[in-house]
Design an enzyme around this catalytic site. Structure first.
Site, PDB file in Angstrom:
ATOM      1  N   ARG B  51     -37.397  19.840  12.493  1.00  0.00           N
ATOM      2  CA  ARG B  51     -38.518  18.898  12.416  1.00  0.00           C
ATOM      3  C   ARG B  51     -39.429  19.178  11.219  1.00  0.00           C
ATOM      4  NH1 ARG B  51     -40.404  16.116  16.701  1.00  0.00           N
ATOM      5  NH2 ARG B  51     -38.995  17.320  18.019  1.00  0.00           N
ATOM      6  N   THR B  52     -39.866  20.412  11.100  1.00  0.00           N
ATOM      7  CA  THR B  52     -40.784  20.782  10.012  1.00  0.00           C
ATOM      8  C   THR B  52     -40.089  20.682   8.651  1.00  0.00           C
ATOM      9  OG1 THR B  52     -41.946  22.265  11.507  1.00  0.00           O
ATOM     10  CG2 THR B  52     -42.306  22.614   9.168  1.00  0.00           C
ATOM     11  N   LYS B  80     -27.333  39.278   4.480  1.00  0.00           N
ATOM     12  CA  LYS B  80     -26.677  40.423   3.826  1.00  0.00           C
ATOM     13  C   LYS B  80     -27.651  41.582   3.661  1.00  0.00           C
ATOM     14  CE  LYS B  80     -23.578  37.386   1.194  1.00  0.00           C
ATOM     15  NZ  LYS B  80     -24.365  36.246   0.677  1.00  0.00           N
ATOM     16  N   HIS B 129     -49.552  27.916  11.147  1.00  0.00           N
ATOM     17  CA  HIS B 129     -48.730  26.784  10.731  1.00  0.00           C
ATOM     18  C   HIS B 129     -49.703  25.716  10.214  1.00  0.00           C
ATOM     19  CE1 HIS B 129     -45.567  23.995  10.407  1.00  0.00           C
ATOM     20  NE2 HIS B 129     -45.430  23.609  11.661  1.00  0.00           N
TER      21      HIS B 129
END
Ligand SMILES: [Zn+2]
Lengths: 150, 303
Positions: B51-52, B80, B129
């Protein structure tokens, strides 16, 4: 003077007194005294009127800047520093909690980036008594009873 | 000029909030832009969030920019064993701006320190956020015509919900907000935020359930009450149906009230609300594209 006799006197150097007994080795760690070559003597579980028991450290031929020694305020907020020259106390200082603490303390938040990668911690002291320090990275607060030395 | 980042909502001043609102509205009117022509934007999603990511990538495309990056760390060098430090150093040599999502808290602030180009935090664990908060603010601005004098109801998980905390901080910069918190005791607004409001002289009220007072709301901000948050499953069973918004509850609310939700919802907004003109959560998500266009343009000093 009786208390002084518990640990042998030094001619020149610094005496750090009024350290809580459980904070002794944290102070050693913070000041990196384990890497120090001059004579360092410790006393622990000494009688103290104010604290019940206390620890004391004597470091020969070593003097500390405020900035350096204020770091120990995180674990020994009531510590007192005596500067000794020729067996005489020439200066007495108390430690002060710095506004900013870089390195030294681990962030209590296990999900913080500083605990996952090689990132030096940075905290802002938001309260002094009891100590509350806010992590610059994860923004979580580490409280006094959670302070662990890195 | 020093590099600007958006890591936490408090990184922006009130003036910057208002600038983002103004720019978002301009981009909404005129969504096809070429401000990012010739620019490369990195979207580094160390954990998936479709979504973001799609919202940011739509914003970049609408601004005419090119995208490099990855959508989860399994397909990247991270698996890795490369450090975040090295990944960010490398990418900041290639891109003009980095948008990142990472499961560890504080990772975005650290990346901003390491990077030579601006960083936007698209979520660092449970921490911040900020683009969500700016799109919430834009949704309030757009539907109410103002950010001052807003009566804001926050409902559900107010303890762990980072979106409500950030929105509270941001809206506290504006005149005369009133906050109403509706939550079970287990998920009440933490003391530090209530203290923050008290210190600023901002009014707030706490309620254990919905009641007639929602009729005063300008905005009802719904969040999920998640079962995992409860230590005692019995407690969850007791409250799980208390924080569900149903259409009939909106009968006497203000005609201008809007219902917001950061999405995805589970069952906290009954589907019978969806067709009510007071439901705004789907449009709110759409607003995110314009807000993200605004954030990118602002950080790159293109507007
Ligand atoms: Zn941290």
């Amino acid at each position: 003077m009786e208390k002084q006799l518990n640990v042998s006197a030094i001619k020149d150097g610094t005496v750090i007194d009024h350290i809580p007994t459980k904070a002794l080795f944290k102070v050693v760690q913070i000041l990196k005294l384990d890497e120090f070559n001059n004579m360092v003597t410790f006393g622990n579980n000494l009688d103290s009127k104010a604290m019940g028991t206390k620890a004391i450290i004597k470091i020969a031929n070593r003097y500390f800047e405020d900035e350096e020694v204020n770091k120990i305020a995180l674990v020994a907020p009531n510590a007192k520093l005596n500067t000794i020259r020729n067996y005489e106390v020439v200066e007495k200082r108390v430690v002060q909690i710095p506004e900013q603490v870089n390195g030294i303390v681990r962030c209590f938040n296990p999900k913080c980036i500083t605990n996952a990668e090689n990132v030096s911690t940075k905290f802002q002291i938001i309260n002094e008594k009891p100590i509350e320090m806010k992590c610059y990275y994860c923004e979580k607060i580490t409280y006094e009873n959670e302070i662990k030395i890195k | 000029m020093s590099k600007k980042n958006l890591i936490s909502i408090t990184d922006f001043s009130k003036e910057e909030y208002l600038k983002i609102m103004e720019l978002s509205s301009q981009f909404e009117e005129n969504p096809s832009q070429s401000l990012l022509k010739g620019k490369v934007i990195a979207t580094l999603f160390f954990e998936p969030s479709t979504r973001t990511r799609l919202s940011f990538e739509t914003a970049i495309n609408r601004l005419g920019g090119k995208i490099i990056g990855f959508s989860d760390s399994n397909s990247s060098s991270v698996s890795k064993g490369e450090t975040l430090h090295d990944t960010i150093k490398m990418v900041s040599n290639y891109a003009d701006l980095i948008i990142m999502r990472h499961p560890l808290e504080g990772s975005a602030r650290y990346a901003a320190e390491v990077s030579d180009v601006p960083v936007i935090n698209a979520g660092d664990g449970a921490n911040q956020h900020p683009s969500q908060t700016l799109l919430d603010m834009y949704s309030i601005m757009k539907t109410q015509g103002r950010l001052d004098d807003i009566n804001l109801f926050m409902v559900g998980d107010l303890k762990y919900g980072r979106t409500v905390h950030s929105l509270l901080m941001a809206m506290s910069q504006f005149k005369n907000p009133i906050f109403n918190f509706v939550a079970p005791p287990e998920l009440a607004m933490p003391d530090e935020y209530k203290l923050y409001l008290s210190n600023k002289g901002i009014r707030y009220f706490e309620h254990l359930e919905f009641n007639d007072i929602i009729n005063q709301a300008d905005i009802i901000y719904m969040t999920r009450v998640q079962k995992e948050r409860f230590i005692d499953p019995v407690e969850y069973e007791k409250v799980k149906n208390v924080y569900i918004l149903k259409n009939e509850m909106l009968a006497n609310t203000k005609p201008t009230v809007k219902i917001l939700h950061p999405l995805p919802r589970i069952n906290e907004i009954h589907t019978n609300v969806d067709s009510n003109p007071k439901a705004y959560y789907f449009t709110q998500a759409r607003n995110g594209v314009f807000t993200r266009m605004a954030i990118i343009s602002h950080l790159l000093n293109l507007r």
